[in-house]
Write an enzyme that holds these catalytic residues in place. Structure first.
Site, PDB file in Angstrom:
ATOM      1  N   GLY A   1       0.861  -1.042  -0.012  1.00 28.02           N
ATOM      2  CA  GLY A   1      -0.039   0.121  -0.022  1.00 28.02           C
ATOM      3  C   GLY A   1       0.886   1.270  -0.187  1.00 28.02           C
TER       4      GLY A   1
ATOM      5  N   GLY B   1      -0.238   4.965   0.028  1.00 30.17           N
ATOM      6  CA  GLY B   1      -0.855   5.696   1.002  1.00 30.17           C
ATOM      7  C   GLY B   1      -0.165   6.799   1.647  1.00 30.17           C
TER       8      GLY B   1
ATOM      9  N   THR C   1       1.187  -1.937   5.347  1.00 29.96           N
ATOM     10  CA  THR C   1       0.412  -0.766   5.639  1.00 29.96           C
ATOM     11  C   THR C   1      -1.036  -0.928   4.883  1.00 29.96           C
ATOM     12  OG1 THR C   1       1.071   0.649   3.813  1.00 29.96           O
ATOM     13  CG2 THR C   1       2.578   0.490   6.008  1.00 29.96           C
TER      14      THR C   1
ATOM     15  N   SER D   1      -4.543  -1.055   3.972  1.00 36.10           N
ATOM     16  CA  SER D   1      -5.801  -1.587   4.614  1.00 36.10           C
ATOM     17  C   SER D   1      -6.841  -0.385   4.132  1.00 36.10           C
ATOM     18  CB  SER D   1      -5.592  -1.882   6.107  1.00 36.10           C
ATOM     19  OG  SER D   1      -6.509  -2.415   6.702  1.00 36.10           O
TER      20      SER D   1
ATOM     21  N   ARG E   1     -13.472   1.165  28.982  1.00 31.61           N
ATOM     22  CA  ARG E   1     -12.620   2.371  29.093  1.00 31.61           C
ATOM     23  C   ARG E   1     -13.446   3.638  29.697  1.00 31.61           C
ATOM     24  NH1 ARG E   1     -11.726   4.741  23.448  1.00 31.61           N
ATOM     25  NH2 ARG E   1     -13.410   6.421  24.171  1.00 31.61           N
TER      26      ARG E   1
ATOM     27  N   LYS F   1      -9.835  -3.509  11.668  1.00 32.06           N
ATOM     28  CA  LYS F   1      -8.658  -3.581  12.153  1.00 32.06           C
ATOM     29  C   LYS F   1      -8.351  -4.469  13.317  1.00 32.06           C
ATOM     30  CE  LYS F   1      -5.820  -1.136  10.828  1.00 32.06           C
ATOM     31  NZ  LYS F   1      -4.781  -1.224   9.434  1.00 32.06           N
TER      32      LYS F   1
ATOM     33  N   PRO G   1      -1.148   3.161  15.433  1.00 32.29           N
ATOM     34  CA  PRO G   1      -1.107   4.563  15.647  1.00 32.29           C
ATOM     35  C   PRO G   1      -2.645   4.962  15.957  1.00 32.29           C
ATOM     36  CG  PRO G   1      -0.742   3.927  13.426  1.00 32.29           C
ATOM     37  CD  PRO G   1      -1.103   2.668  14.205  1.00 32.29           C
TER      38      PRO G   1
ATOM     39  N   SER H   1      -8.202  11.772   7.771  1.00 35.52           N
ATOM     40  CA  SER H   1      -7.977  12.666   8.769  1.00 35.52           C
ATOM     41  C   SER H   1      -7.578  14.099   8.395  1.00 35.52           C
ATOM     42  CB  SER H   1      -6.608  12.438   9.519  1.00 35.52           C
ATOM     43  OG  SER H   1      -5.582  12.114   8.753  1.00 35.52           O
TER      44      SER H   1
END
Length: 319
Positions: free
Chosen positions: A10, A13, A79, A81, A133, A161, A184, A199
């Protein structure tokens, strides 16, 4: 590391482009797998690419499709995905199958090639999304995302993931693969590719006033250059094993809006709480100690945002 050959899946990306750039700077020979070489020309313009980068077409869902790319490599960085959260109409086909089956296809190729070390790009999405959490939780690498909880909340990317990383660890154990993961948080920073990633869209939409309301969530943020370097340091360290959370800081969306408003007071930022009657989700802590011990000195997220916005302006995404 001059003379060592590695494969980056990948490669076109957001994270992978920076990983390729830093690998070339360190003297590696890089094979990058891409779905469409025509959309990967920015990689060929990187310093050192003409001599030390080869792009190879590969399909995540094709069994054996990575055999040629990983053959003879000292290491493989997986990486590739899919990452998107909007317009998910078929989570299994759009996100889960490419993540899980693609990861297993790549690892099977690595097992056949007897690759010395594999570094898998996972995510905090596979770590921190669980009802256990609470306010002030300290989330480290021993945590796992709860798939049932994510199904209830339609967090399809998180499921993809989580299932992919769990399948990878099972495969690595059964086949004796030396593997480590980078997990990350939300990755942001200057772009090398010519298209917006998820993002980047968030920051652009906040700054140009497209985002009118923000969700009641707290998430981690980290700079893309730190994420790329984390992959390399984990690969280069014989003692770096297991999972590695990669996050500079956790922010509630309200905190994110406040930081961007302070940095860019002239932009038409207007996003408000989606529902002001509901208490804000509390901040939690993501451990980044393992990567700090390897030498990562995390860039402050305010500086990362500024680098990102400068890049977005150069791309014409912001005035």
């Amino acid at each position: 590391m001059a003379g060592k050959t590695v494969c980056v899946t990948g490669a076109s990306g957001f994270i992978a482009s920076w990983l390729v750039k830093l690998l070339l700077e360190r003297g590696y020979t890089v094979r990058g797998t891409v779905r469409n070489p025509e959309k990967s020309k920015h990689l060929l313009q990187l310093p050192g690419a003409s001599d030390n980068l080869k792009l190879v077409a590969a399909n995540l869902l094709e069994q054996g499709g990575f055999d040629e790319a990983v053959q003879g490599c000292d290491g493989v960085f997986h990486t590739a995905s899919p990452y998107f959260t909007k317009n998910v109409t078929d989570p299994q086909a759009q996100l889960i199958d490419p993540a899980v089956k693609g990861t297993l296809n790549v690892l099977a190729s690595c097992a056949r090639a007897q690759t010395k070390k594999v570094v898998l790009t996972s995510s905090v999405a596979a770590v921190a999304f669980t009802p256990k959490r609470t306010a002030g939780s300290f989330v480290d690498e021993s945590w796992w995302t709860d798939v049932d909880y994510c199904e209830e909340n339609k967090l399809w990317y998180n499921i993809s993931k989580t299932l992919a990383e769990k399948a990878a660890w099972d495969f690595a154990k059964e086949n004796g693969l030396n593997m480590a993961t980078i997990n990350p948080a939300m990755v942001i920073g200057p772009v090398l590719q010519d298209s917006k990633n998820t993002s980047s869209e968030i920051i652009v939409d906040i700054l140009n006033g497209t985002m009118k309301t923000f969700p009641n969530v707290s998430i981690g943020w980290v700079g893309v250059k730190d994420v790329a370097m984390a992959h390399i340091l984990v690969f280069e360290s014989a003692h770096a094993t297991g999972r590695h959370i990669c996050s500079e800081r956790v922010l509630h969306y309200a905190d994110l809006i406040a930081i961007l408003s302070k940095l860019y007071p002239t932009y038409p930022i207007c996003a408000k709480d989606a529902d002001e009657t509901i208490a804000r989700v509390p901040i939690f802590t993501l451990s980044n100690q393992k990567l700090k011990e390897l030498g990562i000195n995390f860039q402050p997220i305010e500086d990362v945002f500024q680098e990102a916005v400068t890049s977005f302006k150069e791309c014409g995404w912001l005035a």
